[in-house]
Design a protein around this motif. Structure first.
Motif, PDB file in Angstrom:
ATOM      1  N   GLY A  45       3.172 -10.321  -2.569  1.00  0.00           N
ATOM      2  CA  GLY A  45       2.463  -9.196  -1.967  1.00  0.00           C
ATOM      3  C   GLY A  45       3.301  -7.944  -1.865  1.00  0.00           C
ATOM      4  N   VAL A  46       4.618  -8.103  -1.934  1.00  0.00           N
ATOM      5  CA  VAL A  46       5.539  -6.963  -1.919  1.00  0.00           C
ATOM      6  C   VAL A  46       6.137  -6.768  -3.307  1.00  0.00           C
ATOM      7  N   ASP A 157       1.605   8.459   2.971  1.00  0.00           N
ATOM      8  CA  ASP A 157       1.000   8.378   1.638  1.00  0.00           C
ATOM      9  C   ASP A 157       1.784   7.442   0.716  1.00  0.00           C
ATOM     10  N   ASN A 158       3.098   7.500   0.800  1.00  0.00           N
ATOM     11  CA  ASN A 158       3.911   6.614  -0.038  1.00  0.00           C
ATOM     12  C   ASN A 158       3.669   5.155   0.310  1.00  0.00           C
ATOM     13  N   LYS A 159       3.459   4.881   1.577  1.00  0.00           N
ATOM     14  CA  LYS A 159       3.176   3.511   2.013  1.00  0.00           C
ATOM     15  C   LYS A 159       1.836   3.037   1.447  1.00  0.00           C
ATOM     16  N   MET A 160       0.837   3.917   1.470  1.00  0.00           N
ATOM     17  CA  MET A 160      -0.470   3.567   0.912  1.00  0.00           C
ATOM     18  C   MET A 160      -0.371   3.317  -0.585  1.00  0.00           C
ATOM     19  N   ARG A 161       0.321   4.212  -1.282  1.00  0.00           N
ATOM     20  CA  ARG A 161       0.482   4.071  -2.729  1.00  0.00           C
ATOM     21  C   ARG A 161       1.202   2.774  -3.081  1.00  0.00           C
ATOM     22  N   ASP A 162       2.284   2.500  -2.357  1.00  0.00           N
ATOM     23  CA  ASP A 162       3.097   1.325  -2.687  1.00  0.00           C
ATOM     24  C   ASP A 162       2.349   0.020  -2.460  1.00  0.00           C
ATOM     25  N   LYS A 163       1.364   0.025  -1.581  1.00  0.00           N
ATOM     26  CA  LYS A 163       0.528  -1.166  -1.402  1.00  0.00           C
ATOM     27  C   LYS A 163      -0.327  -1.423  -2.645  1.00  0.00           C
ATOM     28  N   GLU A 164      -0.763  -0.347  -3.270  1.00  0.00           N
ATOM     29  CA  GLU A 164      -1.657  -0.473  -4.426  1.00  0.00           C
ATOM     30  C   GLU A 164      -0.917  -0.717  -5.739  1.00  0.00           C
ATOM     31  N   VAL A 165       0.330  -0.248  -5.812  1.00  0.00           N
ATOM     32  CA  VAL A 165       1.079  -0.272  -7.068  1.00  0.00           C
ATOM     33  C   VAL A 165       1.075  -1.619  -7.787  1.00  0.00           C
ATOM     34  N   PRO A 166       1.416  -2.734  -7.115  1.00  0.00           N
ATOM     35  CA  PRO A 166       1.488  -4.005  -7.857  1.00  0.00           C
ATOM     36  C   PRO A 166       0.174  -4.397  -8.508  1.00  0.00           C
ATOM     37  N   TYR A 167      -0.931  -4.045  -7.853  1.00  0.00           N
ATOM     38  CA  TYR A 167      -2.236  -4.458  -8.352  1.00  0.00           C
ATOM     39  C   TYR A 167      -2.728  -3.569  -9.488  1.00  0.00           C
ATOM     40  N   LEU A 168      -2.182  -2.366  -9.581  1.00  0.00           N
ATOM     41  CA  LEU A 168      -2.549  -1.483 -10.689  1.00  0.00           C
ATOM     42  C   LEU A 168      -1.654  -1.696 -11.895  1.00  0.00           C
ATOM     43  N   GLU A 169      -0.378  -2.004 -11.652  1.00  0.00           N
ATOM     44  CA  GLU A 169       0.572  -2.052 -12.765  1.00  0.00           C
ATOM     45  C   GLU A 169       0.295  -3.190 -13.742  1.00  0.00           C
TER      46      GLU A 169
END
Length: 315
Positions: A45-46, A157-169
């Motif tokens: 998840g991280v 905003d960076n915290k929100m983005r970083d939550k989504e990053v793994p699922y988009l990459e």
């Protein structure tokens, strides 16, 4: 000699149905195209999303990996710290019995900084420029997909983005592996959006960030309205425009007028949060209950992977 693993590496679990993508925090200061990984990057998840369906559980994968990666070669310290680096020879053990290994380390040479302009890896070449990464397949289909985060550079905003990053990459790298040229930008600005939508080779745009009344905000704080887009310059090949922001769906008619009927529009009518965008970009973790809890976009039965498949089929 085993290669250094970096953020964006492709992972595989022996008991999982889908691959996953490794994410490494950018504050390590050691880079191999993207931030270099170490054996402590073992947190589900991280550092990586789940691997689809688990054979042992008989349902959604829920990785349990409390121990660091197991070394598969000679231990090497990363940077100036005492933590051991992660290489493609190392493995991670899940308590449900799965063995997680590296399928593609994400690079083919180790860089101390991001001064390298272009590095060749299988099956594509990676070009770095600031926050923007371009993946160019060795065998391209002649189509370009754009993936943007339009969040501003703030702690929230960076915290929100970083939550989504793994699922988009995982979609980013999978698209490149399928032959698309992919532009992936974690800080999409006003100009970036227009460069993308005016690119004649653009077949799809995904944008995640803030929105209001059908408009979207870029990382430089500017608001992008459909009326600012010149319809005569919009790519005639664009197959989808996805605005994963609050209230973007309220401008569906305005956007559709600009992008044309050949382009599918996806937006969220009401306020949304990262859980809905994670649901939309994940084709493994949340899909098993999508029929019960739709992601909330204009087309709740379609996921990002479906739009990418549509772009792949488009002529």
């Amino acid at each position: 000699m085993a290669r250094q693993v970096c953020s964006g590496a492709i992972l595989e679990c022996s008991l999982g149905s889908n691959p996953s993508v490794l994410t490494v925090p950018p504050d390590y200061r050691v880079f191999a195209i993207n931030p270099a990984a170490n054996i402590q990057d073992n947190k589900p998840g991280v550092n990586f999303p789940p691997f689809g369906v688990c054979v042992n559980i008989g349902g959604p994968c829920v990785p349990v990996t409390p121990n660091p990666w197991k070394l598969g070669g000679k231990p090497v310290k990363i940077g100036s710290g005492a933590i051991l680096t992660l290489t493609e020879a190392d493995t991670l053990i899940c308590q449900f019995g799965g063995v997680i290994k590296v399928i593609d380390p994400g690079q083919s040479c180790v860089c101390i900084d991001q001064s390298a302009k272009s590095v060749a890896i299988k099956p594509f070449t990676v070009q770095c420029s600031g926050n923007k990464i371009t993946l160019i397949p060795k065998k391209t289909n002649g189509k370009t997909l754009y993936f943007f985060f339009g969040y501003k550079n703030s702690k929230t905003d960076n915290k929100m983005r970083d939550k989504e990053v793994p699922y988009l990459e995982d979609d980013v790298y999978r698209s490149a592996a399928q032959g698309f040229k992919v532009v992936y930008d974690k800080a999409g600005n006003y100009k970036d959006f227009f460069d993308a939508i005016y690119d004649p080779n653009c077949y799809g745009i995904y944008w995640s960030g803030h929105g209001s009344n059908g408009n979207i905000q870029s990382s430089d704080g500017k608001w992008i309205r459909p009326e600012a887009v010149n319809p005569n310059r919009v790519s005639p090949n664009i197959a989808y425009l996805i605005l994963a922001t609050c209230n973007s769906g309220r401008g569906a008619k305005r956007w559709q007028t600009i992008i044309g009927t050949q382009c599918q529009f996806e937006g969220w009518v009401y306020l949304t949060d990262t859980s809905e965008t994670i649901d939309f970009t994940s084709d493994a973790w949340f899909d098993w209950f999508d029929s019960l809890i739709p992601h909330g976009g204009s087309n709740p039965n379609k996921e990002l992977v479906d739009y990418i498949n549509d772009a792949k089929k488009a002529k």
